[in-house]
Each structure stands twice: as structure tokens, then as C-alpha cells.
Design an enzyme around this catalytic site. Structure first.
Site, PDB file in Angstrom:
ATOM      1  N   TRP A 321      35.561  46.917  36.135  1.00 29.71           N
ATOM      2  CA  TRP A 321      35.316  45.822  35.196  1.00 29.71           C
ATOM      3  C   TRP A 321      36.604  45.038  34.954  1.00 29.71           C
ATOM      4  CZ3 TRP A 321      37.498  44.693  30.445  1.00 29.71           C
ATOM      5  CH2 TRP A 321      36.876  43.689  29.708  1.00 29.71           C
ATOM      6  N   HIS A 322      37.733  45.731  34.927  1.00 30.00           N
ATOM      7  CA  HIS A 322      38.999  45.057  34.659  1.00 30.00           C
ATOM      8  C   HIS A 322      39.448  44.177  35.816  1.00 30.00           C
ATOM      9  CE1 HIS A 322      39.396  47.865  31.255  1.00 30.00           C
ATOM     10  NE2 HIS A 322      40.271  47.016  30.789  1.00 30.00           N
ATOM     11  N   GLY A 323      39.061  44.485  37.020  1.00 30.04           N
ATOM     12  CA  GLY A 323      39.491  43.656  38.129  1.00 30.04           C
ATOM     13  C   GLY A 323      38.971  44.156  39.459  1.00 30.04           C
TER      14      GLY A 323
END
Length: 478
Positions: A321-323
Site C-alpha cells: 500500500w505504501h508503494g
């Protein structure tokens, strides 16, 4: 548009506040529409080409939610509607955020020659997760029918739109519906301005101030033992004060409108375990992952082995989700591993004798922080190879270049560590109580109003003077 920019502080925020309270005299709906339009204008300053995508997402999810709220469908069609809604959200998120990553990996494996460069809409992860939670709750029967303007404001509300917190409809929409939030409250405006000023100083004075030290490890091709530690610790504190500053500024801005945002940051480096860390860091994301991923996967209800599997799946997806990069996958896997070890120790590990409890707590804080710093190396590194090399230097005291510059840098880091571990956080200083909708009681805002106004003005001035030409918050890229 950035919170830490002159156009926002001196133009957008004052105009939006004045318009909101002016329209508040015309009824309950007009200020909601005004604030939703202002939020779209805020978003369009930096992402005008994706405003249509945001509006389409709102219309799609509101329509799906309406079908689920009505409960006129049989269970099987209702589940199909929910599946279509969540799948539609994830497909859009996947195209914009992960298509390039997938194409690059397919090319590496099969030499497809396909490369994709997709421009990532700012805030898409946050407004997507916010609306997925809305759809799931609507399916579960936990959502009342909301008017479209209130729902649109819930999604677009500019203090949260770019980098969180992830909002929950039950918390926010009732606040938008209340008439009293449409009238100016001098107490909330002053408290909001104070919290905003603290957050601005954290960003421009502390986070941006330590940024050059990060390059000691991540900008150098061959850092020494001490330089690798300086860079890794500097990034840990840069990210800490950058995200803390953003969370404070979002809460402060929202308070000026009479709206209480949920806490999203609570001194995570004071955590005594990784479980405690995730109760303090990006708190709304942790709650989302727990309520809408970990628990639906089975949580801890199907035995300890599956509990650890569910933890790993949850944190791997949280990392993604962060990257869209393998470094974020490794970061998520590390935290999943940490959580498994934490739960295993809680179940099978010995307890410290009462007389050693203070020492055990201190050791727990230090060990948790070091584990987090190791994971941050992958979070910040451009590649897994770079992260591995930096970590290899961090455990190799044979390569040391301790000079006058490195000694000064470590002294600089000690100041940041003291602020993170010894100083009270903003909500403690201000007595911010999101659950009871109270703020400022702990310091007697009105009794000390002249002093606090001068202090706020001074902190705000330092924060404004520290504004650089263009300094995005780190979480803008997620």
C-alpha cells in the site's frame, strides 16, 4: 497545494474559513457544499488532471453504497454488488499505482520489452481505502443513508485528502451534519491555530532541517559505519517529524472548522513493542488493516499458526500500500516478522521480575526503535541492494570515518532523540481529546490566552520562515 506553502496559509485557508462561516448563516447545506468545492479546488492545484477521476470515484461508491444501504436486494446479489464495488476501487488503484511495477517485473522475468510510466494521482490510496471501508460497512448494515453533499465532503475533505488520516464515515459525516460546526468558535480556532503552528514548525524546522543528514547514507555510494548510522537515524527522525507535523497541521486546520479529526500519530518511538508501535504510528491505517483485512482473514480465531500467517499477509499488503516497489514489500515483511515474534514472545517468553521492570521497559523501547530503524532503511532505499549495503555497513565497525563533522551530526541527532522520547506530544500539550470532542482544557486556553497567542504567533513565525520553495510531505508519494 501544500499546507507548508504561502498560498495555502495566506490565501486558501483564510478564504475557505471565511466562506464556510459566511455560508453557515444560510443554512446547514450551503457550507457543506462550499467546503466540498473548496476541497476540490485544493486538490486541483496540484492534481487538476485527476479531479474527474476523484469525482467519478465518489459517484461510483455513493451509488454502490446506496444499493447496499437500501437492503432491498437478496443476500447473494448484495454480496455481488459489494464485490463489484470493492473490485472497481482496487482495479483503479491497481492501474494507477501498480501497473508500472507489474510491467517492470514481467519485463525482468520474460523480457517483454513493455514499460509503463503511469502518473500517480495524489491521495488515491487514502480516498480509496476510505470508500472501501464505507462500502463494507454499508454491506454489514452499519451505515445510515447520507446525502450526497455530505458524502462528497467526507471523501474530499481537504485536511485529510492528500495524506490521511483514513477517515471513517461514522466519525466524520455526523460532524458535517451538525449545525453548530457551521458557526465560528473562537476557542477551537485558537486551539487549531496553535496545533497548526506546532505542526508547521515540526515540518519546516525539524523534518526539513535534518534532511541533509539523510544523504550521509542514502546519497553516498560508500558510507562508513558511522555515516550509515547517521543517515539511517536521520531518516528515522525526518520521517517522524515530517509525518507528525502533517498530522498536527491536519488536525489544527480541521479544528478551525469545528471538526475533530481522529488521531493518527502518538509518539511511536516511545513504543515498548512493535504491537505498541503500530498502535501509535499511522493509527488509522493500522485500524483499517485490522478491521478490513486482518479480522476478515480470520485474525487470531483459527489458531496461532494461522494468526501468524494472517499477520504476514496483512503487513505485506500494508507494505505494498505504501508503494509499488520491492523495498516496500520487504519493509512490510519485516514488520510482519516483528509482529509474529512479538506475539510469540508474549505467549511463550518469560516476564521480567518486578524489580527489573524499569530496565526491561527501557530495553524494550530501545530494541523496538532499533528494529524500526532497520526496517526504515528498506523504506527509504532506492533498491534492496542499496538497503543491504547500508545495513552491512551499520554492522561493520571496521569502516569508520569519525571526524569532526560526524561528531557534530551525532550531537544533532541527540537533540532530535530527546524531542522524540522526552518531550510531550502535541495532543498532550493541547489536551486534544478526539473521542469527547474537547481540546485546550489541559492548559487553560482562555485563562492563559494572551501568553498562548504570543507563543502561537512566535512558533507560527518560525514555521513560516522555515518554508522552503517546495518541500512535500513524505507521505504525499503514497
Amino acid at each position: 497545494m501544500l499546507f507548508n506553502s504561502y498560498p495555502f496559509i495566506f490565501l486558501f485557508l483564510p478564504i475557505t474559513l471565511l466562506g464556510y462561516f459566511a455560508f453557515g448563516r444560510l443554512g446547514n447545506l450551503a457550507p457543506v457544499i462550499w467546503l466540498a468545492l473548496a476541497s476540490l479546488a485544493f486538490y486541483s492545484f496540484s492534481n487538476w488532471q485527476f479531479v474527474a477521476l476523484l469525482l467519478a470515484s465518489i459517484a461510483f461508491n455513493y451509488g454502490i453504497g446506496y444499493l447496499l444501504i437500501e437492503r432491498s436486494l437478496a443476500p447473494a446479489p448484495r454480496f455481488a454488488v459489494l464485490t463489484a464495488g470493492v473490485a472497481g476501487d482496487l482495479i483503479v488503484l491497481g492501474i494507477f499505482k501498480y501497473a508500472g511495477f507489474l510491467a517492470a517485473n514481467l519485463d525482468a522475468l520474460f523480457l517483454t520489452g513493455i514499460t509503463l510510466h503511469v502518473l500517480l494521482p495524489v491521495g488515491i490510496s487514502f480516498y480509496t481505502f476510505t470508500q472501501i471501508a464505507f462500502l463494507v460497512d454499508a454491506y454489514r448494515g452499519n451505515v445510515a443513508r447520507y446525502a450526497l453533499p455530505h458524502y462528497a465532503l467526507f471523501v474530499t475533505y481537504f485536511p485529510h485528502l492528500i495524506a490521511g488520516p483514513i477517515l471513517h464515515h461514522k466519525d466524520m459525516i455526523p460532524q458535517f451534519e451538525r449545525a453548530e460546526t457551521k458557526r465560528p468558535d473562537a476557542h477551537l480556532i485558537l486551539c487549531g491555530l496553535m496545533i497548526f503552528a506546532i505542526g508547521l514548525f515540526k515540518k519546516t524546522g525539524l523534518a526539513d532541517g535534518i534532511q541533509p543528514l539523510v544523504a550521509t547514507a542514502f546519497g553516498s555510494g560508500n558510507p562508513s559505519f558511522d555515516q550509515a548510522w547517521i543517515g539511517a537515524l536521520a531518516y528515522a527522525f525526518q520521517l517522524y517529524f515530517d509525518f507528525s507535523g502533517y498530522c498536527d497541521m491536519a488536525i489544527g486546520i480541521s479544528l478551525m472548522f469545528g471538526i475533530f479529526l481522529p488521531l493518527n500519530f502518538n509518539s511511536p518511538y516511545k513504543a515498548t513493542s512493535i504491537v505498541d508501535f503500530w498502535r501509535r504510528w499511522h493509527m488509522t491505517l493500522s485500524q483499517f488493516l485490522r478491521d478490513y483485512l486482518y479480522i476478515p482473514l480470520g485474525g487470531n480465531r483459527r489458531g496461532r499458526v494461522l494468526r501468524y500467517v494472517n499477520l504476514m499477509i496483512t503487513m505485506l499488503l500494508g507494505g505494498l500500500w505504501h508503494g509499488a516497489a520491492w523495498t516496500f514489500v520487504v519493509w512490510g515483511a519485516l514488520h510482519g516478522f516483528y509482529l509474529c515474534v512479538n506475539h510469540a514472545w508474549s505467549n511463550y517468553g518469560p516476564s521480567a521480575p518486578p524489580r527489573l521492570a524499569p530496565l526491561a521497559k527501557f530495553a524494550s523501547v530501545v530494541l523496538t526503535f532499533l528494529a524500526v530503524v532497520v526496517a526504515w532503511v528498506f523504506f527509504r532505499a532506492d533498491s534492496i541492494a542499496q538497503a543491504q549495503f547500508i545495513l552491512s555497513r551499520m554492522v561493520d565497525p571496521g569502516h569508520v570515518s569519525f571526524g569532526r563533522g560526524e561528531i557534530a551530526d551525532f550531537g544533532f541527532l541527540v537533540v532530535y532523540a530527546a524531542l522524540a522520547w522526552l518531550a510531550p506530544n502535541t495532543q498532550e500539550i493541547m489536551g486534544y481529546d478526539h473521542g469527547n470532542r474537547r481540546v485546550g482544557d489541559a492548559i487553560g486556553v482562555w485563562r492563559m490566552r494572551p501568553v498562548l497567542i504570543y507563543a502561537t504567533a512566535a512558533v507560527l513565525a518560525f514555521g513560516i520562515l522555515g518554508i522552503s520553495q517546495h518541500s512535500e510531505f513524505i507521505y504525499f508519494r503514497f
